[in-house]
Design a protein around this motif. Structure first.
Motif, PDB file in Angstrom:
ATOM      1  N   LEU A  41       0.817  -1.213   0.000  1.00 32.95           N
ATOM      2  CA  LEU A  41       0.000   0.000   0.000  1.00 32.95           C
ATOM      3  C   LEU A  41       0.849   1.261   0.000  1.00 32.95           C
ATOM      4  O   LEU A  41       0.350   2.360  -0.245  1.00 32.95           O
ATOM      5  CB  LEU A  41      -0.927   0.010   1.225  1.00 32.95           C
ATOM      6  N   PHE A  42       2.120   1.107   0.282  1.00 34.14           N
ATOM      7  CA  PHE A  42       3.031   2.237   0.292  1.00 34.14           C
ATOM      8  C   PHE A  42       3.213   2.825  -1.108  1.00 34.14           C
ATOM      9  O   PHE A  42       3.430   4.033  -1.272  1.00 34.14           O
ATOM     10  CB  PHE A  42       4.373   1.765   0.870  1.00 34.14           C
ATOM     11  N   VAL A  43       3.108   1.994  -2.150  1.00 33.56           N
ATOM     12  CA  VAL A  43       3.357   2.435  -3.527  1.00 33.56           C
ATOM     13  C   VAL A  43       2.320   3.459  -3.998  1.00 33.56           C
ATOM     14  O   VAL A  43       2.680   4.543  -4.479  1.00 33.56           O
ATOM     15  CB  VAL A  43       3.417   1.227  -4.477  1.00 33.56           C
ATOM     16  N   PRO A  44       0.998   3.181  -3.901  1.00 33.46           N
ATOM     17  CA  PRO A  44       0.042   4.203  -4.354  1.00 33.46           C
ATOM     18  C   PRO A  44       0.105   5.485  -3.544  1.00 33.46           C
ATOM     19  O   PRO A  44      -0.213   6.572  -4.059  1.00 33.46           O
ATOM     20  CB  PRO A  44      -1.323   3.518  -4.192  1.00 33.46           C
ATOM     21  N   THR A  54      -7.732  17.704  -3.562  1.00 35.03           N
ATOM     22  CA  THR A  54      -8.621  17.114  -2.556  1.00 35.03           C
ATOM     23  C   THR A  54      -8.880  15.637  -2.861  1.00 35.03           C
ATOM     24  O   THR A  54      -8.869  14.793  -1.951  1.00 35.03           O
ATOM     25  CB  THR A  54      -9.947  17.879  -2.516  1.00 35.03           C
ATOM     26  N   ILE A  55      -9.099  15.318  -4.146  1.00 34.64           N
ATOM     27  CA  ILE A  55      -9.341  13.924  -4.533  1.00 34.64           C
ATOM     28  C   ILE A  55      -8.117  13.061  -4.214  1.00 34.64           C
ATOM     29  O   ILE A  55      -8.239  11.971  -3.625  1.00 34.64           O
ATOM     30  CB  ILE A  55      -9.701  13.838  -6.024  1.00 34.64           C
ATOM     31  N   LEU A  56      -6.947  13.548  -4.594  1.00 35.40           N
ATOM     32  CA  LEU A  56      -5.722  12.785  -4.324  1.00 35.40           C
ATOM     33  C   LEU A  56      -5.461  12.648  -2.830  1.00 35.40           C
ATOM     34  O   LEU A  56      -5.008  11.597  -2.361  1.00 35.40           O
ATOM     35  CB  LEU A  56      -4.530  13.472  -5.002  1.00 35.40           C
ATOM     36  N   LEU A  57      -5.758  13.709  -2.065  1.00 40.15           N
ATOM     37  CA  LEU A  57      -5.561  13.636  -0.616  1.00 40.15           C
ATOM     38  C   LEU A  57      -6.509  12.627   0.016  1.00 40.15           C
ATOM     39  O   LEU A  57      -6.108  11.864   0.918  1.00 40.15           O
ATOM     40  CB  LEU A  57      -5.772  15.019   0.000  1.00 40.15           C
ATOM     41  N   MET A  58      -7.765  12.596  -0.449  1.00 41.75           N
ATOM     42  CA  MET A  58      -8.721  11.626   0.080  1.00 41.75           C
ATOM     43  C   MET A  58      -8.297  10.194  -0.251  1.00 41.75           C
ATOM     44  O   MET A  58      -8.416   9.289   0.587  1.00 41.75           O
ATOM     45  CB  MET A  58     -10.110  11.911  -0.487  1.00 41.75           C
ATOM     46  N   ILE A  59      -7.776   9.995  -1.484  1.00 40.09           N
ATOM     47  CA  ILE A  59      -7.294   8.659  -1.855  1.00 40.09           C
ATOM     48  C   ILE A  59      -6.115   8.257  -0.973  1.00 40.09           C
ATOM     49  O   ILE A  59      -6.037   7.124  -0.475  1.00 40.09           O
ATOM     50  CB  ILE A  59      -6.887   8.637  -3.341  1.00 40.09           C
ATOM     51  N   GLN A  60      -5.209   9.207  -0.762  1.00 38.46           N
ATOM     52  CA  GLN A  60      -4.032   8.925   0.065  1.00 38.46           C
ATOM     53  C   GLN A  60      -4.429   8.580   1.501  1.00 38.46           C
ATOM     54  O   GLN A  60      -3.934   7.613   2.084  1.00 38.46           O
ATOM     55  CB  GLN A  60      -3.102  10.139   0.059  1.00 38.46           C
ATOM     56  N   LEU A  61      -5.331   9.388   2.080  1.00 34.33           N
ATOM     57  CA  LEU A  61      -5.763   9.132   3.455  1.00 34.33           C
ATOM     58  C   LEU A  61      -6.530   7.813   3.553  1.00 34.33           C
ATOM     59  O   LEU A  61      -6.392   7.079   4.540  1.00 34.33           O
ATOM     60  CB  LEU A  61      -6.623  10.285   3.955  1.00 34.33           C
ATOM     61  N   ALA A  62      -7.345   7.529   2.527  1.00 40.50           N
ATOM     62  CA  ALA A  62      -8.115   6.286   2.553  1.00 40.50           C
ATOM     63  C   ALA A  62      -7.195   5.073   2.527  1.00 40.50           C
ATOM     64  O   ALA A  62      -7.456   4.076   3.209  1.00 40.50           O
ATOM     65  CB  ALA A  62      -9.073   6.247   1.360  1.00 40.50           C
ATOM     66  N   SER A  67      -3.697   5.119   3.265  1.00 41.34           N
ATOM     67  CA  SER A  67      -2.667   5.105   4.304  1.00 41.34           C
ATOM     68  C   SER A  67      -3.243   4.881   5.696  1.00 41.34           C
ATOM     69  O   SER A  67      -2.622   4.209   6.522  1.00 41.34           O
ATOM     70  CB  SER A  67      -1.879   6.417   4.275  1.00 41.34           C
ATOM     71  N   HIS A  68      -4.418   5.448   5.975  1.00 41.71           N
ATOM     72  CA  HIS A  68      -4.965   5.351   7.326  1.00 41.71           C
ATOM     73  C   HIS A  68      -6.142   4.372   7.426  1.00 41.71           C
ATOM     74  O   HIS A  68      -6.118   3.450   8.229  1.00 41.71           O
ATOM     75  CB  HIS A  68      -5.396   6.741   7.812  1.00 41.71           C
ATOM     76  N   PHE A  69      -7.121   4.579   6.578  1.00 36.03           N
ATOM     77  CA  PHE A  69      -8.337   3.775   6.719  1.00 36.03           C
ATOM     78  C   PHE A  69      -8.082   2.314   6.340  1.00 36.03           C
ATOM     79  O   PHE A  69      -8.308   1.405   7.148  1.00 36.03           O
ATOM     80  CB  PHE A  69      -9.454   4.356   5.862  1.00 36.03           C
ATOM     81  N   ALA A  70      -7.583   2.094   5.113  1.00 30.82           N
ATOM     82  CA  ALA A  70      -7.421   0.712   4.630  1.00 30.82           C
ATOM     83  C   ALA A  70      -6.424  -0.061   5.486  1.00 30.82           C
ATOM     84  O   ALA A  70      -6.705  -1.178   5.933  1.00 30.82           O
ATOM     85  CB  ALA A  70      -6.972   0.733   3.166  1.00 30.82           C
ATOM     86  N   TYR A 130      -6.426  -3.841  12.320  1.00 33.98           N
ATOM     87  CA  TYR A 130      -7.342  -4.085  13.437  1.00 33.98           C
ATOM     88  C   TYR A 130      -8.152  -5.356  13.214  1.00 33.98           C
ATOM     89  O   TYR A 130      -8.405  -6.122  14.162  1.00 33.98           O
ATOM     90  CB  TYR A 130      -8.279  -2.886  13.624  1.00 33.98           C
ATOM     91  N   GLY A 131      -8.577  -5.584  11.975  1.00 28.11           N
ATOM     92  CA  GLY A 131      -9.363  -6.785  11.701  1.00 28.11           C
ATOM     93  C   GLY A 131      -8.573  -8.061  11.951  1.00 28.11           C
ATOM     94  O   GLY A 131      -9.068  -9.002  12.592  1.00 28.11           O
ATOM     95  N   VAL A 132      -7.323  -8.084  11.468  1.00 28.87           N
ATOM     96  CA  VAL A 132      -6.492  -9.277  11.683  1.00 28.87           C
ATOM     97  C   VAL A 132      -6.198  -9.467  13.164  1.00 28.87           C
ATOM     98  O   VAL A 132      -6.222 -10.600  13.678  1.00 28.87           O
ATOM     99  CB  VAL A 132      -5.196  -9.157  10.865  1.00 28.87           C
ATOM    100  N   CYS A 133      -5.926  -8.378  13.876  1.00 32.75           N
ATOM    101  CA  CYS A 133      -5.635  -8.479  15.315  1.00 32.75           C
ATOM    102  C   CYS A 133      -6.843  -9.014  16.091  1.00 32.75           C
ATOM    103  O   CYS A 133      -6.700  -9.861  16.985  1.00 32.75           O
ATOM    104  CB  CYS A 133      -5.210  -7.113  15.865  1.00 32.75           C
ATOM    105  N   ILE A 134      -8.041  -8.536  15.755  1.00 32.63           N
ATOM    106  CA  ILE A 134      -9.245  -8.998  16.451  1.00 32.63           C
ATOM    107  C   ILE A 134      -9.476 -10.489  16.196  1.00 32.63           C
ATOM    108  O   ILE A 134      -9.807 -11.256  17.115  1.00 32.63           O
ATOM    109  CB  ILE A 134     -10.464  -8.163  15.999  1.00 32.63           C
TER     110      ILE A 134
END
Length: 373
Positions: free
Chosen positions: A175-178, A252-260, A262-265, A271-275
């Motif tokens: 995920l670091f590449v995109p 704004t579009i690129l920033l939302m993609i980056q945040l989605a 880097s942080h969300f995905a 968290y899902g794997v840990c749970i």
């Protein structure tokens, strides 16, 4: 590929200069970078052990282990504080020595400038430009150490993710590449917008200034150009507004993609794997806390690394100019009052001459050349 090779060559040149400026502080900064990049993970590992002791250890052993781990944590905190102060001191000393060394290199190069105006004028123009960007070499060397620290943190984070799941670790690193592509695209958009907006701003200011100058106002009234200048001003302003609107939307579009990504995905995956692994008792709460903390370090290092790479890309042109100046050769061999060599001659071609009032020629159809000396 050629651009990458040129960039690496310029970066090696910067490393050679900075290492020659201060070998001792360069080595110390390298060692401190290695150590300080690992200390946060040692800190997180101690907290993992403390949480595991609180939740899993026997009551009789809990106090002893907590005392040991908290003592180690306090010692680690003290060592980290001292090393950060030492790193700050080493960084200041290193930067000062590199500044002085680069300054002396430029001064020594400037001493080689010949007094011939066609030679010194060329070098003087280059020197005035180099003086304005010479500190880019110091910044580039410091950015190199920051980049090294970010890469080490990413490696340590990958190892921490592998304790949870190897496949998850590989996916998070992929995920670091995109994210890099998004930030690089945002940076190029910003540069292009700055270039375009500067042109539009000049046009807006020009048409705006025509209504403030007395001579221009008189000409506008005389020739009836008011509507023309107003339309041109409005056209330039609308073009600037549309460029800003387009730039803001794409950023704004690129920033939302980056945040989605880097942080969300990445966070949701972790968290899902840990749970799931906690529910199956394949890992402890301390292991999950350690992985989540490593994810935070991973995000921070990833963003800092991309920013460092962008800055290094900008510094490439500055480094090329500095290297070109230091490797520049003189146009003449010697300076001082040595003048350029020219061969002066006086040539007579078919010359005839007689004194006034006489008919006999003193010189008739003479051709010869007089050389200097």
């Amino acid at each position: 590929m050629k651009k990458l090779r040129d960039f690496l060559e310029q970066y090696r040149f910067s490393l050679r200069i900075t290492y020659a400026a201060s070998r001792k502080y360069c080595v110390w900064q390298f060692v401190l970078t290695l150590v300080l990049s690992a200390l946060p993970f040692a800190n997180m590992y101690l907290w993992k052990c403390i949480i595991d002791v609180l939740l899993n250890a026997e009551m009789s052993d809990r106090f002893m282990w907590l005392t040991v781990y908290f003592s180690m944590y306090a010692l680690l905190y003290a060592v980290t504080t001292l090393l950060r102060k030492a790193a700050k001191f080493v960084s200041f000393q290193f930067n000062d020595r590199v500044n002085v060394y680069v300054e002396n290199l430029l001064i020594n190069k400037y001493k080689e400038v010949d007094l011939a105006f066609f030679d010194s004028g060329n070098k003087a123009d280059k020197l005035s430009y180099i003086n304005s960007i010479k500190y880019s070499m110091v910044s580039l060397s410091q950015t190199g150490f920051d980049t090294l620290e970010c890469c080490l943190i990413l490696i340590y984070s990958f190892i921490a993710f592998c304790t949870v799941h190897v496949g998850l670790a590989c996916l998070l690193m992929a995920l670091f590449v995109p994210i890099i592509l998004c930030k690089m695209k945002m940076n190029r958009l910003r540069v292009r917008y700055d270039e375009d907006s500067s042109v539009c701003n000049r046009r807006v200011e020009y048409f705006k200034s025509q209504f403030k100058q007395k001579n221009s106002i008189a000409d506008i009234k005389l020739y009836g150009l008011k509507e023309y200048f107003l339309s041109k001003y409005e056209e330039a302003w609308q073009e600037l507004y549309q460029k800003k609107k387009k730039h803001t939307l794409l950023s704004t579009i690129l920033l939302m993609i980056q945040l989605a990504i880097s942080h969300f995905a990445s966070s949701v995956l972790l968290y899902g794997v840990c749970i799931i692994r906690l529910s199956k008792q394949l890992m402890t709460v301390g292991d999950a806390t350690y992985a989540v903390s490593a994810c935070s370090q991973f995000h921070s290092a990833m963003n800092n690394l991309v920013d460092s790479l962008i800055y290094m890309e900008y510094s490439y042109k500055s480094m090329s100019a500095v290297r070109e100046f230091l490797e520049m050769t003189s146009d003449v061999r010697r300076g001082g009052d040595t003048a350029p060599h020219f061969e002066h001659t006086i040539e007579f071609s078919h010359v005839s001459f007689r004194y006034p009032g006489t008919e006999e020629y003193v010189l008739q159809d003479c051709s010869f050349t007089l050389r200097a000396g």
